[in-house]
Design a protein around this motif. Structure first.
Motif, PDB file in Angstrom:
ATOM      1  N   LYS A  68       0.835  -1.205   0.000  1.00 47.16           N
ATOM      2  CA  LYS A  68       0.000   0.000   0.000  1.00 47.16           C
ATOM      3  C   LYS A  68       0.873   1.259   0.000  1.00 47.16           C
ATOM      4  CE  LYS A  68      -4.335   0.045   2.045  1.00 47.16           C
ATOM      5  NZ  LYS A  68      -5.245  -0.080   1.136  1.00 47.16           N
ATOM      6  N   LEU A  69       1.974   1.214   0.729  1.00 52.86           N
ATOM      7  CA  LEU A  69       2.900   2.351   0.755  1.00 52.86           C
ATOM      8  C   LEU A  69       3.527   2.607  -0.608  1.00 52.86           C
ATOM      9  CD1 LEU A  69       4.818   1.734   4.105  1.00 52.86           C
ATOM     10  CD2 LEU A  69       3.200   3.569   3.622  1.00 52.86           C
ATOM     11  N   HIS A  70       3.544   1.591  -1.436  1.00 49.65           N
ATOM     12  CA  HIS A  70       4.203   1.684  -2.740  1.00 49.65           C
ATOM     13  C   HIS A  70       3.199   1.552  -3.875  1.00 49.65           C
ATOM     14  CE1 HIS A  70       8.024   1.715  -0.712  1.00 49.65           C
ATOM     15  NE2 HIS A  70       7.643   0.659  -0.024  1.00 49.65           N
ATOM     16  N   GLY A  71       2.108   2.303  -3.790  1.00 43.14           N
ATOM     17  CA  GLY A  71       1.152   2.342  -4.888  1.00 43.14           C
ATOM     18  C   GLY A  71       0.108   1.241  -4.847  1.00 43.14           C
ATOM     19  N   ASP A  72      -0.021   0.532  -3.719  1.00 44.51           N
ATOM     20  CA  ASP A  72      -1.018  -0.526  -3.557  1.00 44.51           C
ATOM     21  C   ASP A  72      -0.842  -1.657  -4.572  1.00 44.51           C
ATOM     22  OD1 ASP A  72      -2.964  -1.613  -2.024  1.00 44.51           O
ATOM     23  OD2 ASP A  72      -4.625  -0.539  -2.948  1.00 44.51           O
ATOM     24  N   ARG A  73       0.394  -1.921  -4.944  1.00 50.30           N
ATOM     25  CA  ARG A  73       0.687  -2.998  -5.890  1.00 50.30           C
ATOM     26  C   ARG A  73       1.727  -3.934  -5.277  1.00 50.30           C
ATOM     27  NH1 ARG A  73       2.399   1.338  -8.481  1.00 50.30           N
ATOM     28  NH2 ARG A  73       4.371   0.333  -8.887  1.00 50.30           N
ATOM     29  N   PRO A  74       1.375  -5.202  -5.003  1.00 44.56           N
ATOM     30  CA  PRO A  74       2.384  -6.137  -4.485  1.00 44.56           C
ATOM     31  C   PRO A  74       3.595  -6.240  -5.409  1.00 44.56           C
ATOM     32  CG  PRO A  74       0.207  -7.096  -4.304  1.00 44.56           C
ATOM     33  CD  PRO A  74       0.063  -5.813  -5.083  1.00 44.56           C
ATOM     34  N   SER A  75       3.380  -6.010  -6.702  1.00 47.24           N
ATOM     35  CA  SER A  75       4.500  -6.087  -7.648  1.00 47.24           C
ATOM     36  C   SER A  75       5.569  -5.047  -7.335  1.00 47.24           C
ATOM     37  CB  SER A  75       4.008  -5.912  -9.085  1.00 47.24           C
ATOM     38  OG  SER A  75       3.420  -4.633  -9.241  1.00 47.24           O
ATOM     39  N   SER A  76       5.203  -3.977  -6.594  1.00 49.63           N
ATOM     40  CA  SER A  76       6.188  -2.954  -6.242  1.00 49.63           C
ATOM     41  C   SER A  76       7.207  -3.473  -5.232  1.00 49.63           C
ATOM     42  CB  SER A  76       5.496  -1.708  -5.691  1.00 49.63           C
ATOM     43  OG  SER A  76       4.895  -1.994  -4.441  1.00 49.63           O
ATOM     44  N   LEU A  77       6.922  -4.625  -4.598  1.00 52.89           N
ATOM     45  CA  LEU A  77       7.868  -5.206  -3.648  1.00 52.89           C
ATOM     46  C   LEU A  77       8.909  -6.076  -4.337  1.00 52.89           C
ATOM     47  CD1 LEU A  77       5.396  -6.239  -0.806  1.00 52.89           C
ATOM     48  CD2 LEU A  77       6.729  -4.133  -1.010  1.00 52.89           C
ATOM     49  N   VAL A  78       8.695  -6.363  -5.618  1.00 53.35           N
ATOM     50  CA  VAL A  78       9.591  -7.246  -6.367  1.00 53.35           C
ATOM     51  C   VAL A  78      10.480  -6.401  -7.276  1.00 53.35           C
ATOM     52  CG1 VAL A  78       9.695  -9.171  -7.998  1.00 53.35           C
ATOM     53  CG2 VAL A  78       7.895  -9.101  -6.272  1.00 53.35           C
ATOM     54  N   TYR A  79      11.775  -6.701  -7.258  1.00 55.38           N
ATOM     55  CA  TYR A  79      12.756  -5.934  -8.031  1.00 55.38           C
ATOM     56  C   TYR A  79      12.517  -6.079  -9.536  1.00 55.38           C
ATOM     57  CZ  TYR A  79      17.214  -4.406  -9.955  1.00 55.38           C
ATOM     58  OH  TYR A  79      18.172  -3.762 -10.671  1.00 55.38           O
ATOM     59  N   GLY A  80      12.444  -4.965 -10.228  1.00 53.51           N
ATOM     60  CA  GLY A  80      12.375  -4.943 -11.685  1.00 53.51           C
ATOM     61  C   GLY A  80      11.441  -5.982 -12.267  1.00 53.51           C
ATOM     62  N   TYR A  81      11.983  -6.796 -13.174  1.00 49.44           N
ATOM     63  CA  TYR A  81      11.193  -7.818 -13.847  1.00 49.44           C
ATOM     64  C   TYR A  81      11.587  -9.213 -13.391  1.00 49.44           C
ATOM     65  CZ  TYR A  81       9.972  -3.867 -16.743  1.00 49.44           C
ATOM     66  OH  TYR A  81       9.531  -2.642 -17.160  1.00 49.44           O
ATOM     67  N   SER A  82      12.181  -9.323 -12.204  1.00 53.09           N
ATOM     68  CA  SER A  82      12.651 -10.634 -11.740  1.00 53.09           C
ATOM     69  C   SER A  82      11.499 -11.586 -11.454  1.00 53.09           C
ATOM     70  CB  SER A  82      13.520 -10.468 -10.483  1.00 53.09           C
ATOM     71  OG  SER A  82      12.748  -9.951  -9.416  1.00 53.09           O
ATOM     72  N   GLY A  83      10.318 -11.047 -11.106  1.00 52.87           N
ATOM     73  CA  GLY A  83       9.159 -11.887 -10.885  1.00 52.87           C
ATOM     74  C   GLY A  83       9.033 -12.465  -9.482  1.00 52.87           C
ATOM     75  N   LYS A  84      10.128 -12.471  -8.715  1.00 54.68           N
ATOM     76  CA  LYS A  84      10.070 -13.076  -7.389  1.00 54.68           C
ATOM     77  C   LYS A  84      11.127 -12.449  -6.482  1.00 54.68           C
ATOM     78  CE  LYS A  84      10.434 -17.692  -5.378  1.00 54.68           C
ATOM     79  NZ  LYS A  84      10.654 -19.086  -5.728  1.00 54.68           N
ATOM     80  N   ALA A  85      10.714 -12.176  -5.245  1.00 53.00           N
ATOM     81  CA  ALA A  85      11.644 -11.673  -4.229  1.00 53.00           C
ATOM     82  C   ALA A  85      11.824 -12.760  -3.178  1.00 53.00           C
ATOM     83  CB  ALA A  85      11.095 -10.413  -3.582  1.00 53.00           C
ATOM     84  N   LYS A  86      13.011 -12.818  -2.610  1.00 49.88           N
ATOM     85  CA  LYS A  86      13.301 -13.804  -1.575  1.00 49.88           C
ATOM     86  C   LYS A  86      14.119 -13.124  -0.486  1.00 49.88           C
ATOM     87  CE  LYS A  86      15.038 -18.515  -1.289  1.00 49.88           C
ATOM     88  NZ  LYS A  86      15.646 -19.587  -2.081  1.00 49.88           N
TER      89      LYS A  86
END
Length: 135
Positions: A68-86
């Motif tokens: 929500k802090l980053h535009g209400d998009r979970p995708s904003s938590l993932v770097y670039g186009y990597s598709g997955k954060a760990k």
């Protein structure tokens, strides 16, 4: 008085503006983050904040709050186009309680778990699990 295990090390891959840490970040009871703008200081704090969920992070409230802090998009938590954060947290359970234990397929007895792993995709939190202690 601590409310949970102490994070001794933090390893991040594909989270927010961090593609991959060169090496796991070692932490102590007091840490100071210093750096230029846009180098990942806030991302590190947000990764640590992910541990503040009520049920060992199974609660999606924290990740939804960050999204929500980053535009209400979970995708904003993932770097670039990597598709997955760990995010991998090396935890010190001393003085808190015994680390979790459980059965692992292929092993005859219960094992102790210490490190917590969180995985996030562009759709949101997908998995949170402990890694068994390697003997």
């Amino acid at each position: 008085m601590t409310t949970g295990p102490l994070v001794e090390e933090l390893d991040i891959e594909g989270f927010r503006g961090i593609r991959r840490l060169a090496k796991p970040l070692k932490l102590t009871k007091l840490n100071i983050l210093v750096g230029r703008n846009n180098v990942g200081k806030t991302a590190i704090l947000e990764a640590l904040h992910m541990l503040s969920g009520k049920d060992e992070l199974r609660d999606e409230y924290v990740h939804k709050t960050l999204a929500k802090l980053h535009g209400d998009r979970p995708s904003s938590l993932v770097y670039g186009y990597s598709g997955k954060a760990k995010i991998i947290y090396k935890l010190n359970w001393e003085g808190f309680r015994a680390p979790p234990t459980g059965k692992v397929e292929g092993l005859p007895e219960e094992v102790e778990f210490r490190d917590l792993v969180i995985e996030i995709t562009e759709k949101g939190l997908t998995d949170a699990y402990y890694l068994p202690v390697q003997s």
